[in-house]
Enzyme design. Structure first.
Site, short mmCIF file in Angstrom:
data_model
loop_
_atom_site.label_atom_id
_atom_site.label_comp_id
_atom_site.label_asym_id
_atom_site.label_seq_id
_atom_site.Cartn_x
_atom_site.Cartn_y
_atom_site.Cartn_z
N GLY A 271 0.70 -1.16 0.22
CA GLY A 271 -0.35 0.08 0.04
C GLY A 271 0.69 1.24 0.29
CB CYS A 272 -0.17 4.93 0.77
SG CYS A 272 -1.92 4.55 0.49
CE1 TYR A 273 4.77 -1.20 4.33
CE2 TYR A 273 2.31 -1.03 5.38
CZ TYR A 273 3.43 -1.68 4.92
OH TYR A 273 3.10 -2.55 5.42
#
Length: 351
Positions: A139-141
């Site tokens: 995901g976003c990280y």
């Protein structure tokens, strides 16, 4: 040992549309009843003015597509976007594709085998001996563990590495007939598409940024707060309103410990690249780290101009910071995602 240095960044984005245009032309019709009024408020308060989409809902509605069709389209759209970002990063670093020792690709919005890593290595002319790593579903990280793996390779092998983050969130608009909750509306209001590549080389490169450390903390007791579920109609986001509360409990300790290991403190950081998961996320980080308003300026600007592009977003912010008239000497990168996981990295300018 060789110091890993970000020597080149390259970005690529599909065409964009104004947030108001997306609301008026598509999403106002996608939601119905009392949900529409709630959705309109969330869109208006998202902090997003403009977003980019490889598959623009104003032109093509994918919301009822089965996942198989979305995955086929992912490869069609992601390949040229990734190629553009990688080519720009290599040019900026003054390297050829054949110089790359490790190619790391991060993506959670599409899957195929052979994947982007193999197809781009083929199309760009990377050596058959180039090692590859695919980081999926973080995901976003994901950019930060990807950067960490690439940096470790550069340190250990003394050879260049290449990181690509490519996300096509526009492929995962959920059908209007699906269960609609606030989490889904927030997802539809924030997410966007982008690809960003970074070239990491050994040794001091003038104008580059040395990667001093990548670190993380995961609170597994809150694992249900952020989810990305594969369904028959694309991937569905689950996003608890409690996420900012969890971040507030961990972000200060993570950043303080990172900086202390390098004899520094937050007052000596002049560049903050904080993943804009949404306005509330930025507000919490700003408060917990006691940052001045200008500390979040680059992150808020990227959210406004590009939305939340998942894994490439924090690299878009770094790119914005480094292009400033007076680039920061020291940058802290922060990104958050499923786990709940917080990742941080310390970058220092090399000239």
């Amino acid at each position: 040992m060789a110091v890993p240095v970000i020597a080149g960044l390259g970005t690529a984005q599909p065409p964009g549309a104004d947030q108001d245009e997306l609301w008026d032309g598509f999403f106002s019709k996608h939601f119905s009843g009392t949900t529409r009024a709630l959705a309109q408020r969330i869109f208006a308060n998202s902090g997003v003015s403009r977003r980019q989409a490889a598959v623009n809902p104003l032109l093509e509605d994918v919301s009822d597509w089965p996942t198989e069709r979305r995955m086929r389209r992912y490869q069609v759209e992601a390949l040229p976007l990734g190629k553009e970002a990688v080519s720009r990063a290599l040019t900026a670093a003054g390297l050829d594709a054949g110089d790359v020792g490790l190619f790391v690709v991060c993506s959670c919005t599409g899957y195929a085998t052979p994947g982007l890593d193999i197809l781009l290595a083929r199309d760009l002319g990377m050596a058959p001996q180039t090692q590859r790593m695919f980081v999926g579903h973080m995901g976003c990280y994901a950019a930060l563990p990807g950067l960490g793996a690439a940096s470790d390779f550069v340190t250990a092998r003394g050879r260049p590495a290449l990181l690509l983050c490519a996300e096509l969130t526009s492929l995962h608009i959920q059908p209007s007939s699906a269960r609609v909750d606030t989490q889904q509306i927030v997802s539809h209001a924030l997410f966007s598409d982008a690809a960003v590549a970074a070239v990491i080389v050994p040794g001091d490169r003038p104008g580059g940024y040395a990667v001093r450390e990548v670190t993380s903390v995961t609170d597994t007791s809150t694992a249900d707060h952020m989810t990305w579920d594969v369904t028959d109609t694309g991937f569905r986001m689950g996003l608890s309103p409690k996420v900012p509360q969890v971040l507030s409990a961990h972000v200060r300790g993570l950043v303080d410990d990172l900086l202390a290991r390098h004899g520094s403190s937050s007052s000596e950081v002049d560049g903050w690249a904080v993943h804009p998961g949404g306005p509330r996320i930025l507000n919490v980080v700003e408060r917990e780290l006691a940052l001045p308003p200008e500390g979040m300026a680059a992150s808020r600007a990227v959210l406004a101009e590009h939305g939340n592009c998942s894994s490439p977003t924090v690299l878009l912010i770094v790119d914005r910071l480094r292009r400033a008239a007076d680039p920061p000497r020291r940058i802290v990168m922060l990104a958050f995602g499923p786990g709940l996981t917080l990742y941080a990295a310390l970058l220092e300018r090399t000239d």
